[in-house]
Design an enzyme around this catalytic site. Structure first.
Site, PDB file in Angstrom:
ATOM      1  N   TYR A 109       0.850  -1.194   0.000  1.00 33.85           N
ATOM      2  CA  TYR A 109       0.000   0.000   0.000  1.00 33.85           C
ATOM      3  C   TYR A 109       0.883   1.240   0.000  1.00 33.85           C
ATOM      4  O   TYR A 109       1.885   1.299   0.721  1.00 33.85           O
ATOM      5  CB  TYR A 109      -0.903   0.023   1.249  1.00 33.85           C
ATOM      6  CG  TYR A 109      -1.709   1.296   1.346  1.00 33.85           C
ATOM      7  CD1 TYR A 109      -2.988   1.369   0.812  1.00 33.85           C
ATOM      8  CD2 TYR A 109      -1.180   2.440   1.942  1.00 33.85           C
ATOM      9  CE1 TYR A 109      -3.728   2.551   0.870  1.00 33.85           C
ATOM     10  CE2 TYR A 109      -1.904   3.619   2.009  1.00 33.85           C
ATOM     11  CZ  TYR A 109      -3.179   3.665   1.468  1.00 33.85           C
ATOM     12  OH  TYR A 109      -3.898   4.834   1.526  1.00 33.85           O
ATOM     13  N   GLU A 197      -3.604   7.554  -3.947  1.00 29.66           N
ATOM     14  CA  GLU A 197      -3.578   6.275  -3.248  1.00 29.66           C
ATOM     15  C   GLU A 197      -3.325   5.151  -4.246  1.00 29.66           C
ATOM     16  O   GLU A 197      -4.040   5.028  -5.235  1.00 29.66           O
ATOM     17  CB  GLU A 197      -4.921   6.058  -2.538  1.00 29.66           C
ATOM     18  CG  GLU A 197      -4.906   4.876  -1.598  1.00 29.66           C
ATOM     19  CD  GLU A 197      -6.226   4.746  -0.859  1.00 29.66           C
ATOM     20  OE1 GLU A 197      -7.272   4.619  -1.510  1.00 29.66           O
ATOM     21  OE2 GLU A 197      -6.192   4.775   0.390  1.00 29.66           O
TER      22      GLU A 197
END
Ligand code: GDP
Ligand code: MN
Length: 386
Positions: A109, A197
């Site tokens: 991530y 993101e």
């Protein structure tokens, strides 16, 4: 403002970030053609909606022929896709993205966001990619790496390596990651983004670091500097009332209650919401018509309020400073006639031309509950719905 994954990938690619090759498609035929154009044995077809969780919801599929791509696109296009982020009604898929398949070894991530507390942009990273990052943060906070970027230094080699090591990257991947992070940061600053993101950022079987998913949000106040990005606004993905309000330059935010509020000035609007809550009801919206609103703007605001079926009563709270109360009253009367007002309307106004304003409301024949002051107005509107 949010944009679609394929648009975010196009932007990030321009800044040098490694993203898989791909093409958006609006029809099953286009999806099949896009598969062929990639010229590879496999491709991933992904639903393009402004929501995550598509993988689990069946909106992402690895396919190995143009026919399969056509079929899967036909299944997705024109229908709502329900993910844990869309709400039960889902979001209609109007485009799919056909992308070269990656051979995934690890899912990580990576995020960049405006960190208000640090007054800078921060990097958030985790080895737990591909999952709901909020859940990772709640259950295993030790698995979240947070680094604040010094605005004067930018992404230094030191900072980039620190995050790379935290993610367990090795050898060539470390430098690749530092380059990738620097590209994202440059994209972030130059586009006035508020969020980037990448979930997941993957390490491929052949050791490359690639952005497999991408989400970008932009600061609305910076959009005037980026007409090309503003073009990417997808009205289908936004609250129609908010889109309509933007047309009239009204600040409107949809909330969950049932008291429609029309107020001028952000401060007064906040105070009005507070006082409605204080008297035991919930506002249906935040709406600031602005200081110098004309009758047209007021009537647009009124229509927008009443387009929400949950609104059971309307509270107008206006202080006539630059705005004149008679102008407000004219706008309200016009709109109330247009929409055939069927819910109680409480009006509190004060300031310039207040007497004329009150007279216009009185003469209009529209049923108005006049309030003496703010507290009285809040009390009356709450009473009206109970
Ligand atoms: P989201 O579910 O809406 O966040 O959509 P993502 O773009 O993150 O895709 C969901 C999942 O699909 C990813 O976490 C991957 O596990 C998987 N996926 C997507 N593209 C590929 C690919 O090219 N190869 C492989 N092996 N998996 C993929
Ligand atoms: Mn994702």
């Amino acid at each position: 403002m949010n944009i679609h994954e394929f648009q975010a990938k196009q932007i990030l690619g321009r800044f040098g970030a490694p993203v898989p090759k791909g093409q958006p498609a609006a029809t099953p035929e286009e999806a099949a053609a896009a598969f062929k154009a990639l010229g590879q044995p496999r491709a991933v077809v992904k639903a393009q909606i402004h929501a995550g969780g598509r993988g689990k919801a069946g909106g992402v599929k690895l396919l190995s022929s143009a026919d399969e791509a056509r079929e899967f696109a036909a299944k997705l296009l024109g229908k709502p896709l329900v993910t844990h982020q869309t709400g039960p009604q889902g979001r209609v898929v109007r485009r799919v993205y056909v992308e070269e398949a990656s051979n995934v070894a690890r899912e990580l991530y990576l995020g960049l966001l405006v960190d208000r507390k640090a007054q800078a942009v921060s990097v958030i990273a985790s080895t737990e990619g591909g999952m709901d990052i909020e859940e990772v943060a709640a259950k295993t906070p030790e698995k979240i790496i947070t680094e604040t970027i010094d605005p004067l230094l930018g992404i230094s080699g030191f900072l980039g390596r620190k995050v790379a090591f935290g993610l367990g990257l090795k050898d060539k991947q470390v430098n690749q990651f530092v380059g990738l992070l620097a590209s994202l940061y440059r994209a972030f600053l130059e586009t006035d983004a508020s969020l980037i993101e990448i979930n997941p950022l993957v390490v491929t079987a052949d050791g490359r670091v690639v952005c497999l998913d991408a989400k970008m949000s932009f600061d609305d106040n910076g959009l005037f500097r980026h007409p090309d990005i503003r073009e990417l606004r997808d009205a289908n993905e936004e609250d129609p009332a908010e889109t309509e309000a933007a047309k009239y330059d009204l600040s409107y935010i949809h909330l969950d209650g049932n008291i429609g509020c029309m107020v001028n000035g952000a401060g007064l609007a906040m105070a009005t919401m507070d006082i409605v809550k204080y008297y035991g009801a919930e506002p249906a919206n935040f709406l600031d018509v602005g200081g110098g609103a004309n009758a047209e703007k007021v009537s647009a605001a009124f229509r927008i309020l009443l387009s929400d079926p949950r609104v059971k009563a309307v509270l107008i709270n206006i202080f006539g400073g630059i705005m004149r109360c008679d102008v407000l009253a004219e706008g309200v009367v016009k709109a109330a006639r247009e929409v055939n007002l069927s819910v109680p309307l409480v009006v509190r106004m004060e300031g310039t031309n207040v007497e004329q304003g009150k007279q216009i409301l009185k003469d209009s024949g529209i049923k108005v509950i006049a309030a003496a002051d703010m507290a009285d107005a809040a009390r009356r509107v709450v009473e009206a719905i109970s």
